[in-house]
Design a protein around this motif. Structure first.
Motif, PDB file in Angstrom:
ATOM      1  N   PRO A  62      39.726  16.711  -9.558  1.00 25.47           N
ATOM      2  CA  PRO A  62      38.871  17.166 -10.586  1.00 25.47           C
ATOM      3  C   PRO A  62      38.290  16.038 -11.736  1.00 25.47           C
ATOM      4  O   PRO A  62      37.552  16.563 -12.591  1.00 25.47           O
ATOM      5  CB  PRO A  62      39.871  18.113 -11.266  1.00 25.47           C
ATOM      6  CG  PRO A  62      41.247  17.774 -10.860  1.00 25.47           C
ATOM      7  CD  PRO A  62      40.953  16.959  -9.569  1.00 25.47           C
ATOM      8  N   ARG A  63      39.009  14.949 -11.757  1.00 20.87           N
ATOM      9  CA  ARG A  63      38.562  14.075 -12.820  1.00 20.87           C
ATOM     10  C   ARG A  63      37.579  12.918 -12.154  1.00 20.87           C
ATOM     11  O   ARG A  63      37.217  11.993 -12.988  1.00 20.87           O
ATOM     12  CB  ARG A  63      39.724  13.297 -13.186  1.00 20.87           C
ATOM     13  CG  ARG A  63      40.668  14.380 -14.049  1.00 20.87           C
ATOM     14  CD  ARG A  63      41.408  13.720 -15.055  1.00 20.87           C
ATOM     15  NE  ARG A  63      42.700  14.290 -15.588  1.00 20.87           N
ATOM     16  CZ  ARG A  63      42.670  15.389 -16.335  1.00 20.87           C
ATOM     17  NH1 ARG A  63      41.289  15.991 -16.307  1.00 20.87           N
ATOM     18  NH2 ARG A  63      43.757  16.184 -16.837  1.00 20.87           N
ATOM     19  N   TRP A  64      37.186  13.041 -10.935  1.00 20.23           N
ATOM     20  CA  TRP A  64      36.526  12.076 -10.279  1.00 20.23           C
ATOM     21  C   TRP A  64      35.084  12.725 -10.527  1.00 20.23           C
ATOM     22  O   TRP A  64      34.400  13.908 -10.038  1.00 20.23           O
ATOM     23  CB  TRP A  64      36.541  12.165  -8.761  1.00 20.23           C
ATOM     24  CG  TRP A  64      36.110  11.034  -8.146  1.00 20.23           C
ATOM     25  CD1 TRP A  64      35.806   9.640  -8.689  1.00 20.23           C
ATOM     26  CD2 TRP A  64      35.639  11.219  -6.767  1.00 20.23           C
ATOM     27  NE1 TRP A  64      35.261   9.010  -7.651  1.00 20.23           N
ATOM     28  CE2 TRP A  64      35.332   9.690  -6.187  1.00 20.23           C
ATOM     29  CE3 TRP A  64      35.617  12.081  -5.887  1.00 20.23           C
ATOM     30  CZ2 TRP A  64      34.581   9.528  -5.098  1.00 20.23           C
ATOM     31  CZ3 TRP A  64      35.083  11.673  -4.675  1.00 20.23           C
ATOM     32  CH2 TRP A  64      34.634  10.437  -4.349  1.00 20.23           C
ATOM     33  N   SER A  65      34.092  11.819 -11.126  1.00 20.91           N
ATOM     34  CA  SER A  65      32.845  12.214 -11.414  1.00 20.91           C
ATOM     35  C   SER A  65      31.900  12.482 -10.112  1.00 20.91           C
ATOM     36  O   SER A  65      30.964  13.152  -9.916  1.00 20.91           O
ATOM     37  CB  SER A  65      32.097  11.029 -12.143  1.00 20.91           C
ATOM     38  OG  SER A  65      31.829   9.910 -11.519  1.00 20.91           O
ATOM     39  N   ARG A  89      28.442  18.274  -5.938  1.00 22.16           N
ATOM     40  CA  ARG A  89      28.138  19.517  -6.506  1.00 22.16           C
ATOM     41  C   ARG A  89      26.686  19.635  -6.901  1.00 22.16           C
ATOM     42  O   ARG A  89      25.953  20.489  -6.820  1.00 22.16           O
ATOM     43  CB  ARG A  89      29.125  20.261  -7.396  1.00 22.16           C
ATOM     44  CG  ARG A  89      28.758  21.790  -7.456  1.00 22.16           C
ATOM     45  CD  ARG A  89      29.764  22.229  -8.385  1.00 22.16           C
ATOM     46  NE  ARG A  89      31.237  22.363  -8.122  1.00 22.16           N
ATOM     47  CZ  ARG A  89      32.088  22.651  -9.004  1.00 22.16           C
ATOM     48  NH1 ARG A  89      31.859  23.018 -10.142  1.00 22.16           N
ATOM     49  NH2 ARG A  89      33.323  22.953  -8.542  1.00 22.16           N
ATOM     50  N   GLY A  90      26.491  18.875  -8.050  1.00 24.39           N
ATOM     51  CA  GLY A  90      25.061  18.717  -8.874  1.00 24.39           C
ATOM     52  C   GLY A  90      23.796  18.592  -7.689  1.00 24.39           C
ATOM     53  O   GLY A  90      22.632  19.202  -7.562  1.00 24.39           O
ATOM     54  N   GLU A  91      24.105  17.721  -6.720  1.00 18.55           N
ATOM     55  CA  GLU A  91      23.203  17.405  -5.771  1.00 18.55           C
ATOM     56  C   GLU A  91      22.978  18.509  -4.684  1.00 18.55           C
ATOM     57  O   GLU A  91      21.741  18.963  -4.471  1.00 18.55           O
ATOM     58  CB  GLU A  91      23.656  16.141  -4.706  1.00 18.55           C
ATOM     59  CG  GLU A  91      23.601  14.732  -5.392  1.00 18.55           C
ATOM     60  CD  GLU A  91      22.038  14.514  -5.525  1.00 18.55           C
ATOM     61  OE1 GLU A  91      21.324  14.151  -4.667  1.00 18.55           O
ATOM     62  OE2 GLU A  91      21.576  14.636  -6.658  1.00 18.55           O
ATOM     63  N   SER A 122      26.368  20.477 -13.603  1.00 15.87           N
ATOM     64  CA  SER A 122      27.505  19.669 -12.892  1.00 15.87           C
ATOM     65  C   SER A 122      27.150  18.165 -13.082  1.00 15.87           C
ATOM     66  O   SER A 122      28.043  17.473 -13.293  1.00 15.87           O
ATOM     67  CB  SER A 122      27.192  19.983 -11.326  1.00 15.87           C
ATOM     68  OG  SER A 122      27.574  21.375 -11.056  1.00 15.87           O
ATOM     69  N   TYR A 123      26.046  17.762 -13.315  1.00 16.75           N
ATOM     70  CA  TYR A 123      25.585  16.440 -13.483  1.00 16.75           C
ATOM     71  C   TYR A 123      26.305  16.239 -14.972  1.00 16.75           C
ATOM     72  O   TYR A 123      26.836  14.905 -15.214  1.00 16.75           O
ATOM     73  CB  TYR A 123      24.292  16.220 -13.568  1.00 16.75           C
ATOM     74  CG  TYR A 123      23.496  16.203 -12.366  1.00 16.75           C
ATOM     75  CD1 TYR A 123      24.100  15.802 -11.317  1.00 16.75           C
ATOM     76  CD2 TYR A 123      22.006  16.641 -12.146  1.00 16.75           C
ATOM     77  CE1 TYR A 123      23.255  15.855  -9.927  1.00 16.75           C
ATOM     78  CE2 TYR A 123      21.636  16.500 -10.880  1.00 16.75           C
ATOM     79  CZ  TYR A 123      22.379  16.136 -10.026  1.00 16.75           C
ATOM     80  OH  TYR A 123      21.591  16.261  -8.557  1.00 16.75           O
ATOM     81  N   CYS A 168      33.150  12.746 -17.149  1.00 15.58           N
ATOM     82  CA  CYS A 168      34.188  12.161 -16.408  1.00 15.58           C
ATOM     83  C   CYS A 168      34.076  10.683 -16.311  1.00 15.58           C
ATOM     84  O   CYS A 168      35.005   9.919 -16.533  1.00 15.58           O
ATOM     85  CB  CYS A 168      34.371  12.915 -14.762  1.00 15.58           C
ATOM     86  SG  CYS A 168      34.873  14.507 -14.901  1.00 15.58           S
ATOM     87  N   ASP A 169      32.705  10.388 -16.259  1.00 13.53           N
ATOM     88  CA  ASP A 169      32.408   8.801 -16.251  1.00 13.53           C
ATOM     89  C   ASP A 169      31.359   8.571 -17.069  1.00 13.53           C
ATOM     90  O   ASP A 169      30.162   8.465 -16.688  1.00 13.53           O
ATOM     91  CB  ASP A 169      32.211   8.283 -14.840  1.00 13.53           C
ATOM     92  CG  ASP A 169      32.164   6.917 -14.628  1.00 13.53           C
ATOM     93  OD1 ASP A 169      32.356   6.208 -15.696  1.00 13.53           O
ATOM     94  OD2 ASP A 169      31.631   6.417 -13.766  1.00 13.53           O
TER      95      ASP A 169
END
Length: 176
Positions: A20-23, A29-31, A45-46, A52-53
């Protein structure tokens, strides 16, 4: 990219659950949302991926594109609502304004849509103003009906009949 959006979304959601913390999981998901044409969800999502990053500056390009496309995909109702908010219309005034404008437009078409040799300019202006007032009156009536429905929904129910039935049932049970 192969059109298997359901499977791709399942994979992206699983990735979000596992990390869950990985961008990159939110980016994936955004893609999927982007390829489905769901621009608001893609932008969201982006945005989470960027949170996250924040060092990944390439995400800003995706956020900008998705946000721009999301603003273009808004429905007419959403656009109208945003205009009404900017105009300062409230729940109390919005129906009067909507109906007044519609009445004005309809009467403009009726008054000015006929050949000039058959029309009277003063009558056309009066008809247009009457349409505005009539539309505003209809809007006011709609507002009053909605307010009455809300009052009825909020008013406490009449419990006298229920009390009579309960007392009768209790007295019958006590007698038996």
């Amino acid at each position: 990219k192969m059109g298997l959006f359901d499977k791709a979304m399942i994979d992206a959601n699983e990735c979000v659950k596992l990390k869950p913390r990985w961008s990159k999981s939110y980016f994936r998901r955004g893609e999927v949302f982007r390829h489905m044409g769901r621009w608001r969800d893609a932008a969201s999502s982006y945005d989470v991926a960027f949170k996250c990053d924040p060092n990944d500056l390439s995400l800003e390009k995706y956020i900008t594109e998705a946000s721009t496309r999301a603003s273009l995909e808004s429905t007419p109702e959403e656009w109208l609502h945003s205009v009404e908010i900017r105009m300062g219309l409230t729940v109390d005034t919005v129906w009067s304004a909507r109906c007044g404008i519609i009445g004005f437009i309809v009467c403009c078409f009726l008054a000015f849509g006929q050949p000039s040799e058959h029309s009277n300019p003063a009558a056309n202006v009066m008809l247009t103003i009457a349409g505005l007032l009539l539309g505003g009156g209809v809007g006011l009536a709609i507002r009053m009906l909605r307010a009455a429905k809300r009052r009825d929904a909020l008013s406490p129910p009449d419990l006298t009949e229920l009390r009579v039935r309960v007392r009768a049932a209790l007295s019958t049970a006590a007698a038996a």
